[in-house]
Design an enzyme around this catalytic site. Structure first.
Site, PDB file in Angstrom:
ATOM      1  N   HIS A 121       0.802  -1.228   0.000  1.00  0.00           N
ATOM      2  CA  HIS A 121       0.000   0.000   0.000  1.00  0.00           C
ATOM      3  C   HIS A 121       0.835   1.278   0.000  1.00  0.00           C
ATOM      4  O   HIS A 121       0.302   2.370  -0.085  1.00  0.00           O
ATOM      5  CB  HIS A 121      -0.947   0.026   1.200  1.00  0.00           C
ATOM      6  CG  HIS A 121      -0.238   0.322   2.489  1.00  0.00           C
ATOM      7  ND1 HIS A 121       0.429  -0.638   3.200  1.00  0.00           N
ATOM      8  CD2 HIS A 121      -0.066   1.476   3.173  1.00  0.00           C
ATOM      9  CE1 HIS A 121       0.972  -0.098   4.267  1.00  0.00           C
ATOM     10  NE2 HIS A 121       0.689   1.191   4.282  1.00  0.00           N
TER      11      HIS A 121
HETATM   12  C1  UD1 Z   1      -1.872   5.229   6.315  1.00  0.00           C
HETATM   13  C2  UD1 Z   1      -0.579   5.674   6.954  1.00  0.00           C
HETATM   14  C3  UD1 Z   1       0.450   4.566   6.817  1.00  0.00           C
HETATM   15  C4  UD1 Z   1      -0.074   3.234   7.308  1.00  0.00           C
HETATM   16  C5  UD1 Z   1      -1.372   2.923   6.576  1.00  0.00           C
HETATM   17  C6  UD1 Z   1      -1.955   1.608   7.046  1.00  0.00           C
HETATM   18  C7  UD1 Z   1      -0.108   8.103   6.851  1.00  0.00           C
HETATM   19  C8  UD1 Z   1       0.721   9.127   6.198  1.00  0.00           C
HETATM   20  N1  UD1 Z   1      -0.045   6.855   6.316  1.00  0.00           N
HETATM   21  O1  UD1 Z   1      -1.646   5.123   4.922  1.00  0.00           O
HETATM   22  O2  UD1 Z   1       1.587   4.922   7.579  1.00  0.00           O
HETATM   23  O3  UD1 Z   1       0.867   2.209   7.066  1.00  0.00           O
HETATM   24  O4  UD1 Z   1      -2.287   3.991   6.843  1.00  0.00           O
HETATM   25  O5  UD1 Z   1      -3.191   1.370   6.467  1.00  0.00           O
HETATM   26  O6  UD1 Z   1      -0.786   8.405   7.805  1.00  0.00           O
HETATM   27  N2  UD1 Z   1      -9.136   4.906   2.386  1.00  0.00           N
HETATM   28  C9  UD1 Z   1     -10.353   4.271   2.270  1.00  0.00           C
HETATM   29  N3  UD1 Z   1     -10.891   3.755   3.423  1.00  0.00           N
HETATM   30  C10 UD1 Z   1     -10.288   3.850   4.621  1.00  0.00           C
HETATM   31  C11 UD1 Z   1      -9.049   4.512   4.698  1.00  0.00           C
HETATM   32  C12 UD1 Z   1      -8.476   5.021   3.577  1.00  0.00           C
HETATM   33  O7  UD1 Z   1     -10.937   4.158   1.219  1.00  0.00           O
HETATM   34  O8  UD1 Z   1     -10.842   3.395   5.629  1.00  0.00           O
HETATM   35  C13 UD1 Z   1      -8.522   5.468   1.180  1.00  0.00           C
HETATM   36  C14 UD1 Z   1      -8.505   6.976   1.244  1.00  0.00           C
HETATM   37  O9  UD1 Z   1      -9.530   7.479   0.479  1.00  0.00           O
HETATM   38  C15 UD1 Z   1      -7.153   7.392   0.709  1.00  0.00           C
HETATM   39  C16 UD1 Z   1      -6.341   6.113   0.679  1.00  0.00           C
HETATM   40  O10 UD1 Z   1      -7.177   5.037   1.098  1.00  0.00           O
HETATM   41  O11 UD1 Z   1      -7.244   7.904  -0.575  1.00  0.00           O
HETATM   42  C17 UD1 Z   1      -5.174   6.237   1.590  1.00  0.00           C
HETATM   43  O12 UD1 Z   1      -5.556   6.508   2.948  1.00  0.00           O
HETATM   44  P1  UD1 Z   1      -4.642   7.423   3.901  1.00  0.00           P
HETATM   45  O13 UD1 Z   1      -5.282   7.527   5.229  1.00  0.00           O
HETATM   46  O14 UD1 Z   1      -4.304   8.652   3.207  1.00  0.00           O
HETATM   47  O15 UD1 Z   1      -3.277   6.689   4.035  1.00  0.00           O
HETATM   48  P2  UD1 Z   1      -2.864   5.183   3.913  1.00  0.00           P
HETATM   49  O16 UD1 Z   1      -2.305   4.933   2.567  1.00  0.00           O
HETATM   50  O17 UD1 Z   1      -3.951   4.290   4.395  1.00  0.00           O
END
Ligand code: UD1
Length: 366
Positions: free
Chosen positions: A201
Site C-alpha cells: 500500500h
Molecule cells: C496510512 C498511513 C500509513 C499506514 C497505513 C496503514 C499516513 C501518512 N499513512 O496510509 O503509515 O501504514 O495507513 O493502512 O498516515 N481509504 C479508504 N478507506 C479507509 C481509509 C483510507 O478508502 O478506511 C482510502 C482513502 O480514500 C485514501 C487512501 O485510502 O485515498 C489512503 O488513505 P490514507 O489515510 O491517506 O493513508 P494510507 O495509505 O492508508
C-alpha cells in the site's frame, strides 16, 4: 490522572489495545479514546475495535480522506478545542501516521505532555510521509517509548534527552501474543496448505503504475508455483481501478482488507510474506515466517538484522530469487528481538506510574 489516546489509522489500533487494557487495570486513571477518523471503512477500523476488545471511541473527529495537508490540518483544528476543553494530563500517540503528528503538534502548542508509543524508528528516507511524521513527533514528545535499542540510538543522535526515552519493547507484539490463540481457532478452511501472503500500500509501490504492473506480473508468475493471497488496501484498490490494472489474467486471489484475527490466521500459516508494511515485518519476525519487504529501506532494521526480514527493494529478480529460496527450503532463520515478549504495555504503565506528570507540565511551560 486523565489520559487521552489518539488513534486514526489501522496500524494504530493494535498498538493502542494493550496500552489501553494495561491502564484500565490501574487505579485513578481516566482514559479518553479519540479516533481521528483517518481510516473510516468498517473493515479498516470498526472491526479492529471489535476484535481487539476496545470500547467505541469517546470522540470521533471524522476527518476522513484528503491530501496530507488537508488531513493533518483537519485533525489539528478539530483536536485543539478538545484538548483545550478537557485539559488532559497526558496524551498518548501511536506510530507514524498523519494522526500521530497532528495530535502531537496540538498538544505541544497547548503545553500538554505527549507520550509517543513506537518512538525512534527511522528509515532515513524523508520521501516517506511516515518518516516526516516520526521525526517531528519525536522532537515534540515528552515521553518516548521505543520498541528496540536502535530507536534509542536514533533519538540520541537527534539530541533527544536520554531521560525522556524508555526502551519498553514492542506493543504490536503484545497484541499478537494476546490474539494468537484466537487466531489459531479460526480455521482457515478456504486457505490452501501453502501460499504467499501479499500486502502492498506504500505510495512508493502503488502510486507508480508501471512498477505496480511489474509487481503484479511477478506475483502472477509466482502463483503458478505457489498460490498468492492478496488482501488489497483501499489505496491500492483505487490505483488498480484507476489504472485499469484489475490484475486481469493474473492468478491472484485479490480480497478486501481483512480483520485483524483473519489476517493473523493467514499470516501464521503463510509460506512466505511479500509486503511493504511496517508492522508485518515485525509480526513475521516474531512468528519466524520468511518476509520479503518490497522497499529500499526499513525503519525497522532489527527485523532484517535479527529476524526473518529481507529487503528486496524494487527489484523483480531479487523478489524471484528469494521466493525460489523459500520454495527450496533455504529460507532465512531469525531470532525474536529482546523485549518483544508481550509485556511492552506493562512497561509503559510502569514508566507512567513513575513519571510525575506535573513535572512534565512544568517542563513544557518553561
Ligand atoms: C496510512 C498511513 C500509513 C499506514 C497505513 C496503514 C499516513 C501518512 N499513512 O496510509 O503509515 O501504514 O495507513 O493502512 O498516515 N481509504 C479508504 N478507506 C479507509 C481509509 C483510507 O478508502 O478506511 C482510502 C482513502 O480514500 C485514501 C487512501 O485510502 O485515498 C489512503 O488513505 P490514507 O489515510 O491517506 O493513508 P494510507 O495509505 O492508508
Amino acid at each position: 490522572m486523565n489520559i487521552h489516546h489518539v488513534v486514526g489509522a489501522r496500524p494504530n489500533f493494535m498498538k493502542l489495545a494493550p496500552v489501553y487494557r494495561a491502564l484500565s487495570e490501574c487505579d485513578g486513571i481516566r482514559q479518553t479514546l479519540v479516533h481521528t477518523g483517518q481510516h473510516y471503512d468498517f473493515n479498516m477500523s470498526d472491526v479492529f475495535f471489535q476484535q481487539l476488545g476496545l470500547p467505541a471511541p469517546d470522540i470521533n473527529l471524522q476527518v476522513g480522506s484528503g491530501s496530507h495537508a488537508q488531513q493533518t490540518a483537519q485533525i489539528i483544528s478539530r483536536f485543539e478545542p478538545i484538548v483545550a476543553d478537557h485539559k488532559p494530563d497526558l496524551v498518548l500517540v501511536y506510530g507514524d501516521v498523519n494522526s500521530t503528528v497532528a495530535a502531537a503538534l496540538v498538544c505541544a502548542k497547548l503545553h500538554v505532555p505527549v507520550g509517543h508509543v513506537e518512538a525512534g524508528l527511522r528509515s532515513f528516507d524523508r520521501t516517506m510521509p511516515e518518516e516526516i511524521n516520526r521525526v517531528v513527533t519525536d522532537q515534540i514528545s515528552d515521553l518516548l517509548f521505543t520498541p528496540s535499542s536502535d530507536g534509542n540510538d536514533n533519538l540520541a543522535r537527534e539530541g533527544v534527552a536520554a531521560e525522556k526515552v524508555h526502551l519498553v519493547g514492542n506493543v504490536m507484539i503484545d497484541t499478537l501474543v494476546e490474539m494468537l490463540p484466537r487466531a489459531a481457532e479460526l480455521a482457515a478452511t478456504n486457505a490452501p496448505s501453502r501460499y504467499a501472503l501479499v500486502t502492498l500500500h506504500r505510495p512508493s509501490n502503488v502510486d507508480d503504475v508501471v512498477w505496480l504492473e511489474q509487481v503484479l506480473r511477478e506475483l502472477s508468475e509466482i502463483s503458478a508455483e505457489l498460490p498468492v493471497l492478496f488482501p488489497v488496501h483501499p489505496r491500492t484498490r483505487q490505483r488498480l481501478n484507476s489504472a485499469a490494472l484489475n490484475a486481469r489474467g493474473c492468478r491472484l486471489h485479490l480480497m478486501d482488507p481483512l480483520p485483524y484475527l483473519d489476517f493473523l490466521a493467514l499470516l501464521t500459516r503463510a509460506t512466505v510474506v511479500i509486503t511493504d508494511s511496517g508492522g508485518i515485518q515485525e509480526e513475521t519476525t516474531f512468528l519466524g515466517i520468511p518476509c520479503l519487504t518490497v522497499r529500499e529501506n526499513t525503519e525497522r532494521p532489527i527485523t532484517a538484522e535479527m529476524g526473518t526480514n529481507i529487503l528486496v527493494g524494487r527489484s523483480i529478480p531479487h523478489i524471484r530469487r528469494e521466493v525460489q529460496k523459500v520454495l527450496s527450503g533455504e529460507s532465512k532463520a531469525g531470532k525474536i528481538p529482546p523485549l518483544w515478549d508481550g509485556h511492552a504495555a506493562e512497561r509503559i504503565v510502569k514508566v507512567l506510574a513513575g513519571t510525575r506528570v506535573m513535572a512534565l507540565q512544568a517542563g513544557r511551560a518553561q
